[in-house]
Design a protein around this motif. Structure first.
Motif, PDB file in Angstrom:
ATOM      1  N   PHE A 133      21.200 -12.185 -24.711  1.00 28.90           N
ATOM      2  CA  PHE A 133      21.334 -13.532 -24.138  1.00 28.90           C
ATOM      3  C   PHE A 133      21.480 -13.366 -22.612  1.00 28.90           C
ATOM      4  O   PHE A 133      22.385 -12.663 -22.152  1.00 28.90           O
ATOM      5  CB  PHE A 133      22.568 -14.224 -24.719  1.00 28.90           C
ATOM      6  N   PRO A 134      20.612 -13.983 -21.821  1.00 27.69           N
ATOM      7  CA  PRO A 134      20.716 -13.822 -20.365  1.00 27.69           C
ATOM      8  C   PRO A 134      22.094 -14.255 -19.856  1.00 27.69           C
ATOM      9  O   PRO A 134      22.611 -15.294 -20.281  1.00 27.69           O
ATOM     10  CB  PRO A 134      19.616 -14.739 -19.817  1.00 27.69           C
ATOM     11  N   LEU A 135      22.654 -13.450 -18.960  1.00 23.21           N
ATOM     12  CA  LEU A 135      24.013 -13.728 -18.479  1.00 23.21           C
ATOM     13  C   LEU A 135      24.009 -14.922 -17.516  1.00 23.21           C
ATOM     14  O   LEU A 135      23.391 -14.859 -16.448  1.00 23.21           O
ATOM     15  CB  LEU A 135      24.553 -12.483 -17.757  1.00 23.21           C
ATOM     16  N   PRO A 136      24.731 -16.010 -17.868  1.00 28.82           N
ATOM     17  CA  PRO A 136      24.825 -17.137 -16.940  1.00 28.82           C
ATOM     18  C   PRO A 136      25.795 -16.807 -15.790  1.00 28.82           C
ATOM     19  O   PRO A 136      26.897 -16.308 -16.017  1.00 28.82           O
ATOM     20  CB  PRO A 136      25.396 -18.271 -17.801  1.00 28.82           C
ATOM     21  N   VAL A 137      25.332 -17.084 -14.579  1.00 20.02           N
ATOM     22  CA  VAL A 137      26.173 -16.858 -13.397  1.00 20.02           C
ATOM     23  C   VAL A 137      26.240 -18.167 -12.628  1.00 20.02           C
ATOM     24  O   VAL A 137      25.200 -18.740 -12.274  1.00 20.02           O
ATOM     25  CB  VAL A 137      25.582 -15.734 -12.506  1.00 20.02           C
ATOM     26  N   GLU A 138      27.458 -18.656 -12.388  1.00 15.39           N
ATOM     27  CA  GLU A 138      27.625 -19.929 -11.674  1.00 15.39           C
ATOM     28  C   GLU A 138      27.723 -19.625 -10.182  1.00 15.39           C
ATOM     29  O   GLU A 138      28.551 -18.797  -9.773  1.00 15.39           O
ATOM     30  CB  GLU A 138      28.892 -20.648 -12.195  1.00 15.39           C
ATOM     31  N   GLU A 192      32.606  -7.076 -12.706  1.00 16.38           N
ATOM     32  CA  GLU A 192      33.165  -6.877 -11.359  1.00 16.38           C
ATOM     33  C   GLU A 192      32.062  -6.932 -10.305  1.00 16.38           C
ATOM     34  O   GLU A 192      32.222  -7.548  -9.255  1.00 16.38           O
ATOM     35  CB  GLU A 192      33.878  -5.514 -11.267  1.00 16.38           C
ATOM     36  N   GLN A 193      30.932  -6.270 -10.608  1.00 17.46           N
ATOM     37  CA  GLN A 193      29.840  -6.216  -9.624  1.00 17.46           C
ATOM     38  C   GLN A 193      29.273  -7.609  -9.342  1.00 17.46           C
ATOM     39  O   GLN A 193      29.019  -7.957  -8.196  1.00 17.46           O
ATOM     40  CB  GLN A 193      28.717  -5.301 -10.133  1.00 17.46           C
ATOM     41  N   VAL A 194      29.103  -8.383 -10.384  1.00 15.65           N
ATOM     42  CA  VAL A 194      28.541  -9.733 -10.199  1.00 15.65           C
ATOM     43  C   VAL A 194      29.516 -10.604  -9.406  1.00 15.65           C
ATOM     44  O   VAL A 194      29.138 -11.277  -8.445  1.00 15.65           O
ATOM     45  CB  VAL A 194      28.211 -10.375 -11.575  1.00 15.65           C
ATOM     46  N   ASN A 195      30.785 -10.545  -9.777  1.00 17.17           N
ATOM     47  CA  ASN A 195      31.754 -11.424  -9.110  1.00 17.17           C
ATOM     48  C   ASN A 195      32.067 -10.987  -7.682  1.00 17.17           C
ATOM     49  O   ASN A 195      32.639 -11.752  -6.910  1.00 17.17           O
ATOM     50  CB  ASN A 195      33.038 -11.526  -9.940  1.00 17.17           C
ATOM     51  N   ALA A 196      31.662  -9.774  -7.328  1.00 15.79           N
ATOM     52  CA  ALA A 196      31.888  -9.299  -5.950  1.00 15.79           C
ATOM     53  C   ALA A 196      30.848  -9.875  -4.982  1.00 15.79           C
ATOM     54  O   ALA A 196      30.992  -9.741  -3.770  1.00 15.79           O
ATOM     55  CB  ALA A 196      31.841  -7.770  -5.918  1.00 15.79           C
ATOM     56  N   ILE A 197      29.807 -10.510  -5.506  1.00 16.84           N
ATOM     57  CA  ILE A 197      28.752 -11.062  -4.642  1.00 16.84           C
ATOM     58  C   ILE A 197      29.208 -12.416  -4.085  1.00 16.84           C
ATOM     59  O   ILE A 197      29.614 -13.305  -4.842  1.00 16.84           O
ATOM     60  CB  ILE A 197      27.426 -11.214  -5.431  1.00 16.84           C
ATOM     61  N   THR A 198      29.139 -12.550  -2.777  1.00 14.11           N
ATOM     62  CA  THR A 198      29.523 -13.821  -2.143  1.00 14.11           C
ATOM     63  C   THR A 198      28.575 -14.922  -2.616  1.00 14.11           C
ATOM     64  O   THR A 198      27.363 -14.715  -2.677  1.00 14.11           O
ATOM     65  CB  THR A 198      29.456 -13.684  -0.612  1.00 14.11           C
ATOM     66  N   VAL A 200      28.927 -16.205  -5.633  1.00 15.22           N
ATOM     67  CA  VAL A 200      29.144 -16.268  -7.087  1.00 15.22           C
ATOM     68  C   VAL A 200      30.517 -16.882  -7.346  1.00 15.22           C
ATOM     69  O   VAL A 200      31.522 -16.436  -6.795  1.00 15.22           O
ATOM     70  CB  VAL A 200      29.061 -14.864  -7.729  1.00 15.22           C
ATOM     71  N   MET A 201      30.552 -17.908  -8.189  1.00 14.84           N
ATOM     72  CA  MET A 201      31.831 -18.522  -8.567  1.00 14.84           C
ATOM     73  C   MET A 201      32.464 -17.750  -9.717  1.00 14.84           C
ATOM     74  O   MET A 201      33.651 -17.494  -9.736  1.00 14.84           O
ATOM     75  CB  MET A 201      31.600 -19.971  -9.009  1.00 14.84           C
ATOM     76  N   ASP A 202      31.636 -17.433 -10.694  1.00 13.54           N
ATOM     77  CA  ASP A 202      32.086 -16.595 -11.822  1.00 13.54           C
ATOM     78  C   ASP A 202      30.875 -16.334 -12.694  1.00 13.54           C
ATOM     79  O   ASP A 202      29.818 -16.939 -12.489  1.00 13.54           O
ATOM     80  CB  ASP A 202      33.211 -17.271 -12.619  1.00 13.54           C
TER      81      ASP A 202
END
Ligand code: 5RP
Length: 230
Positions: A133-138, A192-198, A200-202
């Motif tokens: 399932f593709p990871l949703p990123v807000e 952690e890597q995804v949320n470290a990107i400016t 990205v909300m979560d």
């Protein structure tokens, strides 16, 4: 004739409701499985159960109010006793991908404030490894193209979620990028890597959060799996 998948989802929801006791403050999930939990809790409230709740989306908030469940705000509470929510994928360690309905940020805020987090799914959501399932990123709408570029460097091709050719807007006014990573070997690291990107909300990885997963099967059986801590 009732849809058999709908019935399976309802089965998981009914089992989850057994955990609820008088006086509890509840978190209400979002989606077609959580829908049945909200309906079931509403029925119990009509029968005299005294609970109050916070919903994880505008849609679930409306459903809860219609069902007669008293709604409170975070200003009135300091924790939630139980949250019941669905998931898009559940792995063998009870890590989750959520956000198929676009409510992941509110769902994670509610889950983080919860003492006992119950996930209800039908058997199709159970996977050995997360990632089909593709990871949703807000993400923030401002500069989302740049946020998307940074996400792609982690090994996915982000797709801006859209409805009627317009970007889908979360209840928080953000965009959702659906990121197909394929099999996610280290979900905690990716989180952690995804949320470290400016920007990205979560993201929709819920690591070590579910206390119990209740899975319901087409044959009418249910399986309850508790998280092994540590
Ligand atoms: C919404 C979610 C839902 O819990 C998830 O998409 C599962 O939904 P459904 O029960 O309809 O399959 O994370 O953001």
């Amino acid at each position: 004739m009732e849809d058999p998948v709908k019935n399976v989802k309802k089965l998981a929801a009914v089992k989850a409701i057994d955990y609820i006791r008088d006086g509890m403050t509840l978190g209400l999930g979002t989606g077609s499985t959580a829908y049945w939990a909200i309906q079931g809790i509403g029925e119990r409230v009509k029968q005299g159960l005294t609970v109050r709740a916070i919903a994880t989306s505008v849609q679930s908030d409306s459903l809860a109010r219609e069902a007669g469940i008293p709604i409170v705000s975070f200003a009135e509470i300091d924790h939630l006793d139980i949250t019941i929510d669905g998931a898009d994928e559940v792995d063998e360690k009870l890590n989750l991908i959520k956000g198929g309905g676009g409510a992941l940020l509110r769902e994670k805020i509610v889950a983080s404030a919860t003492l006992f987090y119950i996930i209800i799914v039908d058997e199709t959501k159970l996977v050995p490894r997360l990632g089909k399932f593709p990871l949703p990123v807000e993400v923030a709408p401002f500069g989302w193209e740049m946020t998307s570029l940074q996400l792609s460097k982690l090994g996915c091709k982000p797709v801006l979620r859209s409805v009627n050719d317009k970007p889908f807007l979360s209840d928080n006014g953000h965009y959702i990028l659906d990121c197909a990573f394929g099999e996610i070997v280290k979900p905690a690291l990716l989180h952690e890597q995804v949320n470290a990107i400016t920007g990205v909300m979560d993201n929709g990885l819920f690591i070590n959060m579910a206390d119990v997963v209740i899975a319901a099967y087409k044959d009418g059986s249910t399986k309850l799996v508790e998280r092994v801590s540590g």
